[in-house]
Design a protein around this motif. Structure first.
Motif, mmCIF file in Angstrom:
data_model
loop_
_atom_site.group_PDB
_atom_site.id
_atom_site.type_symbol
_atom_site.label_atom_id
_atom_site.label_comp_id
_atom_site.label_asym_id
_atom_site.label_seq_id
_atom_site.Cartn_x
_atom_site.Cartn_y
_atom_site.Cartn_z
ATOM 1 N N GLY A 1 0.844 -1.197 0.000
ATOM 2 C CA GLY A 1 0.000 0.000 0.000
ATOM 3 C C GLY A 1 0.877 1.243 0.000
ATOM 4 N N ASP B 1 0.577 3.593 1.956
ATOM 5 C CA ASP B 1 0.891 3.934 3.347
ATOM 6 C C ASP B 1 2.274 3.395 3.749
ATOM 7 O OD1 ASP B 1 -1.422 5.348 3.806
ATOM 8 O OD2 ASP B 1 -2.499 3.689 4.741
ATOM 9 N N CYS C 1 -0.610 16.478 -1.635
ATOM 10 C CA CYS C 1 -1.530 15.377 -1.899
ATOM 11 C C CYS C 1 -2.368 15.819 -3.090
ATOM 12 C CB CYS C 1 -2.394 15.137 -0.668
ATOM 13 S SG CYS C 1 -3.394 13.660 -0.760
ATOM 14 N N ASN D 1 -6.877 14.557 -0.534
ATOM 15 C CA ASN D 1 -7.891 13.899 0.301
ATOM 16 C C ASN D 1 -7.909 14.636 1.645
ATOM 17 O OD1 ASN D 1 -9.557 12.167 1.673
ATOM 18 N ND2 ASN D 1 -8.075 10.507 1.811
ATOM 19 N N THR E 1 -0.933 4.131 -5.974
ATOM 20 C CA THR E 1 -1.447 2.909 -5.344
ATOM 21 C C THR E 1 -2.329 2.105 -6.289
ATOM 22 O OG1 THR E 1 -2.751 2.086 -3.483
ATOM 23 C CG2 THR E 1 -3.438 4.176 -4.376
ATOM 24 N N LYS F 1 -7.109 2.172 -5.353
ATOM 25 C CA LYS F 1 -8.277 2.952 -5.763
ATOM 26 C C LYS F 1 -8.643 2.655 -7.214
ATOM 27 C CE LYS F 1 -7.537 4.940 -1.768
ATOM 28 N NZ LYS F 1 -8.376 4.820 -0.613
ATOM 29 N N ARG G 1 -3.272 -4.551 -1.019
ATOM 30 C CA ARG G 1 -2.269 -3.718 -0.360
ATOM 31 C C ARG G 1 -1.019 -3.611 -1.234
ATOM 32 N NH1 ARG G 1 -3.851 -0.688 1.178
ATOM 33 N NH2 ARG G 1 -2.514 -0.028 2.881
HETATM 34 C C1 LIG Z 1 -4.170 10.386 -0.161
HETATM 35 C C2 LIG Z 1 -4.003 8.946 0.210
HETATM 36 N N1 LIG Z 1 -2.783 8.404 0.200
HETATM 37 C C3 LIG Z 1 -2.591 7.125 0.520
HETATM 38 C C4 LIG Z 1 -3.642 6.316 0.878
HETATM 39 C C5 LIG Z 1 -3.368 4.913 1.294
HETATM 40 O O1 LIG Z 1 -3.590 4.057 0.263
HETATM 41 P P1 LIG Z 1 -3.083 2.560 0.281
HETATM 42 O O2 LIG Z 1 -4.290 1.726 0.275
HETATM 43 O O3 LIG Z 1 -2.287 2.449 -0.996
HETATM 44 O O4 LIG Z 1 -2.211 2.373 1.474
HETATM 45 C C6 LIG Z 1 -4.939 6.824 0.898
HETATM 46 C C7 LIG Z 1 -6.063 5.962 1.294
HETATM 47 O O5 LIG Z 1 -7.178 6.340 1.429
HETATM 48 C C8 LIG Z 1 -5.117 8.176 0.562
HETATM 49 O O6 LIG Z 1 -6.333 8.745 0.589
#
Ligand SMILES: Cc1ncc(COP(=O)(O)O)c(C=O)c1O
Length: 365
Positions: free
Chosen positions: A85, A87, A156, A160, A215, A218, A226
């Protein structure tokens, strides 16, 4: 019996970033794809898993997935790093380039995990306020970067939870002014008309510190897998490799990514449907008593007028529609965020919202 030691004192005040996972008919709270990946991708995975040598560790270098992804972006495999992911990508970047005595700049409101992971890694967080319309003032940003001298700046794009992609000119100014890494989190990048990736080709801009994070969660409809990645200078990839755990990416995850790339056209078709639905939902919201903000992503932020956000959120849940309550987040007083779903889910959301706003219209907000 030895006691559990107390939690690290700097973690005690950190609340996690969680959305309730409730069983509900229409789930529009975590910006996932409403559509599953193609059925033939599932079949491919089934066949590929039969060939996995489960008694062996996976490819530590993630060679094939990086090569395929690199090919799809026209970059070198050495400019790519993959993890569990985006993250985990963000965590690796902070472990490698943040830490005690270093700073990360965030423009709030934004994705909460940027500042949360920064704090968990002992990085000092410098918060810059966005303008009331949630845009970033380039002059303010440049001045803060000069003063704070951060190792890391987070952008970002699309942001988000506010929805807009950052203009090229803003990203360019931040890259010019930043003394260290500029991490552009493009988790929703494929929904947007803009990406920071093309700035890497600009001979007039030094982009050695520019990191673009993406990622499969989405647009690729693979949140359960992940899988995330970054595209950056090979030195940044080496930095992440220095901190990530050995064999961090499982063999099934690597295969899921490799096989997904065969289905790019299907991914783009899903994105097109969501983008069209986003326009439809935005138009419908514009006719309701709510404030909204423009979105380049698969979600829309809105604020009911004269109504409490929590009350509207609960009323939607009572009607089987779960969205995200952002009203308790700093700078997002009264705001809710809805993920764009299937056409049917969006209809159900809009109908439920209309009813909720109508039934409680006389109650105080
Ligand atoms: C701006 C942003 N970055 C990263 C992520 C994390 O995504 P991942 O599922 O790839 O860890 C999200 C998840 O909602 C997100 O909104």
């Amino acid at each position: 019996m030895s006691p559990v030691p107390s939690l690290r004192p700097d973690l005690v005040t950190l609340a996690g970033y969680h959305s309730p996972q409730v069983e509900v008919a229409v789930r529009l709270n975590t910006n996932e794809s409403p559509f599953p990946p193609p059925e033939s991708w599932r079949e491919d995975i089934g066949a590929a898993l039969e060939r996995v040598e489960f008694n062996r560790y996976p490819d530590r270098q993630v060679t094939e997935l990086r090569a395929r992804l690199a090919e799809s972006y026209g970059v070198d495999a050495g400019e790519l790093f993959c993890a569990n992911g985006s993250d985990e990508i963000l965590q690796c970047l902070l472990l490698a380039y943040g830490g005690p005595g270093r700073r990360a700049v965030v423009f709030e409101p934004s994705y909460k995990l940027h500042s949360q992971i920064a704090r968990v890694t002992g990085t000092e967080v410098v918060v810059v306020e966005r303008a009331p319309d949630f845009t970033i003032d380039a002059d303010v940003a440049a001045a803060v970067l000069k003063e704070a001298q951060p190792s890391i700046v987070f952008l970002c794009s699309p942001n988000n939870p506010t929805g807009r992609a950052e203009p090229d000119e803003l990203v360019r100014r931040v890259v010019e002014a930043a003394p260290g890494l500029v991490i552009v989190d493009e988790a929703y990048g494929q929904f947007s008309p803009r990406s920071a990736l093309h700035l890497r080709d600009d001979p007039g801009l030094d982009t050695t510190g520019l990191v673009v994070v993406r990622t499969f969660s989405k647009t690729w409809a693979m949140a359960a897998a992940r899988l995330g990645y970054l595209i950056a200078d090979p030195e940044v990839v080496a930095g992440c490799e220095a901190v990530v755990l050995p064999y961090h990416l499982s063999a099934p995850t690597q295969l899921e990514g490799i096989l997904a790339l065969k289905y790019r056209a299907e991914m783009e078709a899903r994105v097109a449907v969501v983008a069209e639905e986003r326009g439809r939902v935005a138009a419908a919201l514009a006719a309701l008593p709510v404030d909204t903000w423009p979105s380049d992503a698969n979600f829309i932020l809105f604020r009911p007028q004269g109504r409490g956000a929590k009350e509207v959120w609960q009323s939607l849940l009572d009607r089987g529609v779960l969205i995200r309550d952002c009203s308790g987040w700093d700078r997002l007083d009264g705001c809710l965020r809805v993920t764009i779903g299937t056409p049917k889910e969006n209809d159900l959301f809009l109908r439920a919202l209309e009813e909720s706003l109508a039934t409680g219209a006389d109650r105080p907000g």
